[in-house]
Design an enzyme around this catalytic site. Structure first.
Site, PDB file in Angstrom:
ATOM      1  N   ASP A   1     -67.212 -69.137  -5.976  1.00 41.72           N
ATOM      2  CA  ASP A   1     -66.741 -70.507  -6.201  1.00 41.72           C
ATOM      3  C   ASP A   1     -65.313 -70.472  -6.726  1.00 41.72           C
ATOM      4  OD1 ASP A   1     -69.365 -71.266  -5.741  1.00 41.72           O
ATOM      5  OD2 ASP A   1     -69.834 -71.357  -7.894  1.00 41.72           O
TER       6      ASP A   1
HETATM    7  N1  URA Z   1     -73.198 -67.969  -8.183  1.00 40.79           N
HETATM    8  C1  URA Z   1     -72.478 -69.069  -8.448  1.00 40.79           C
HETATM    9  O1  URA Z   1     -73.003 -70.053  -8.951  1.00 40.79           O
HETATM   10  N2  URA Z   1     -71.190 -69.056  -8.140  1.00 40.79           N
HETATM   11  C2  URA Z   1     -70.536 -67.998  -7.617  1.00 40.79           C
HETATM   12  O2  URA Z   1     -69.344 -68.048  -7.377  1.00 40.79           O
HETATM   13  C3  URA Z   1     -71.318 -66.866  -7.352  1.00 40.79           C
HETATM   14  C4  URA Z   1     -72.641 -66.876  -7.633  1.00 40.79           C
END
Ligand code: URA
Length: 238
Positions: free
Chosen positions: A102
């Site tokens: 993310d």
């Molecule tokens: N889980 C999440 O919530 N975000 C990420 O970027 C990776 C794993």
């Protein structure tokens, strides 16, 4: 790639001269005489000239990058935001991120021009372990919640697989997943009422982020790439 190009890449001769070598009947592929310069071969084939094995150097690259927050993990961004690919100086190669983080998640992500390795590491069947350090709101997570995170928790896209979850200090958790659904760690903690404050990926299969600080990168050495491949094809051993 075409056989003729394969021989040229391996330094046997120019492409044109390699074509002649093939026509001269000096080349075998997997033990059979190869007479078509355009036939497709890969490094997995046993290619020989005058019965001598020919190998092309494995010249693909894999970089480990520590992604800062605010940087997107796609190869290009439609909103003109900074991408992880831009953290590595431009070279000859076209690099692609392996999987996604993310925008607000920091930490370890791989970039490679090796499409096969990227597929292997992100294929749901072979997915390697991924370990995250999560800081959550709401203080210490209780024992029952820890247990349900470990056992599997119901999300809107189904039950999560068993996960490794250790609370290293109140509200700070090390979470190891064997699957990579969208925003999975954040949604798991939302589900128990402890939303994530910050999330950092610290390990991918056998590879740890180590000393890399946000925005830094390093090329993996061949042994590290080998270990990643092995972790993907034999996930249960890791
Ligand atoms: N889980 C999440 O919530 N975000 C990420 O970027 C990776 C794993």
């Amino acid at each position: 790639m075409r056989l003729q190009k394969f021989l040229a890449h391996a330094g046997i001769a120019s492409r044109r001269a390699s074509e002649q070598i093939i026509w001269d009947g000096r080349v075998t592929v997997d033990g059979t005489l190869a007479t078509d310069p355009a036939r497709d071969v890969t490094a997995a084939n046993d290619v020989r000239v005058d019965d001598q094995p020919v190998r092309i150097a494995d010249d693909t690259v894999v970089f480990a990058v520590s992604k800062p927050a605010g940087v997107v993990s796609t190869a290009a961004d439609t909103h003109d935001r900074r991408t992880v690919v831009e953290l590595v100086p431009p070279g000859q190669r076209r690099l692609y991120p392996v999987g996604r983080l993310d925008i607000d998640t920091t930490g370890l992500i791989l970039l490679t021009d090796d499409g096969e390795l990227a597929d292997l590491l992100t294929h749901p069947r072979y997915e390697v372990h991924k370990t995250y350090l999560a800081r959550v709101w709401g203080g210490a997570v209780g024992a029952d919640d820890l247990e349900s995170l470990r056992a599997g928790i119901e999300l809107d896209d189904g039950l999560t697989l068993p996960a490794g979850v250790e609370q290293t200090s109140p509200g700070v958790l090390r979470v190891t997943l064997r699957e990579g659904r969208k925003r999975q760690v954040r949604r798991m903690f939302d589900a128990i009422g402890h939303p994530v404050r910050s999330l950092r990926r610290v390990q991918l299969g056998p590879l740890e982020i180590g000393e890399l600080r946000d925005g830094e990168y390093r090329a993996l050495d061949p042994n590290e790439v080998k270990a990643l491949r092995e972790a993907a094809v034999r996930p249960d051993d890791h």
